[in-house]
Design a protein around this motif. Structure first.
Motif, PDB file in Angstrom:
ATOM      1  N   GLY A  83      10.378   2.283  -2.654  1.00 31.29           N
ATOM      2  CA  GLY A  83       9.699   2.809  -1.479  1.00 31.29           C
ATOM      3  C   GLY A  83       8.184   2.813  -1.544  1.00 31.29           C
ATOM      4  N   SER A  84       7.621   2.303  -2.624  1.00 34.60           N
ATOM      5  CA  SER A  84       6.164   2.212  -2.725  1.00 34.60           C
ATOM      6  C   SER A  84       5.829   0.955  -3.525  1.00 34.60           C
ATOM      7  CB  SER A  84       5.595   3.446  -3.433  1.00 34.60           C
ATOM      8  OG  SER A  84       5.954   3.438  -4.809  1.00 34.60           O
ATOM      9  N   ARG A  86       4.101   0.644  -6.188  1.00 34.72           N
ATOM     10  CA  ARG A  86       4.261   0.922  -7.618  1.00 34.72           C
ATOM     11  C   ARG A  86       5.738   0.874  -8.011  1.00 34.72           C
ATOM     12  NH1 ARG A  86       5.522   5.269 -10.529  1.00 34.72           N
ATOM     13  NH2 ARG A  86       5.330   6.731  -8.824  1.00 34.72           N
ATOM     14  N   LYS A  87       6.600   1.497  -7.207  1.00 34.07           N
ATOM     15  CA  LYS A  87       8.038   1.494  -7.494  1.00 34.07           C
ATOM     16  C   LYS A  87       8.624   0.078  -7.404  1.00 34.07           C
ATOM     17  CE  LYS A  87       9.167   5.816  -8.187  1.00 34.07           C
ATOM     18  NZ  LYS A  87       9.837   6.254  -9.399  1.00 34.07           N
TER      19      LYS A  87
END
Length: 96
Positions: A83-84, A86-87
């Protein structure tokens, strides 16, 4: 979400604010499950949506008070939060 033994959505809980929203009047045993945000709706869902910003959680809870809203438990495989940015990068590293 909060579901009964058949997997029917009966409410929602927020652990941080300690708020439970339950869509049934009678006391029943409920289990907390995670929403993986994969949903299938009848097109009539648009009839209850109002213009503006809202969450699908609120739509699902409104439906659960009126209609049968069921869940599908997926207990095998591997789920990764992407969801981001980074993720998503962490998921890429796991899969390489």
């Amino acid at each position: 979400f909060l579901v009964d033994q058949t997997g029917t959505v009966r409410g929602w809980t927020n652990r941080q604010s300690n708020i439970d929203i339950v869509t049934v009047d009678e006391p029943i045993e409920l289990t907390e499950i995670a929403s993986m945000a994969i949903s299938v709706f009848n097109t009539q869902v648009f009839d209850i949506m109002q213009e503006g910003k809202y969450t699908m959680t609120s739509v699902i809870l409104e439906l659960a008070g009126k209609e049968l809203v069921t869940t599908f438990r997926y207990n095998s495989g591997y789920w990764i939060d992407i969801g981001s940015p980074r993720k998503l990068e962490e998921a890429r590293e796991l899969l390489l």
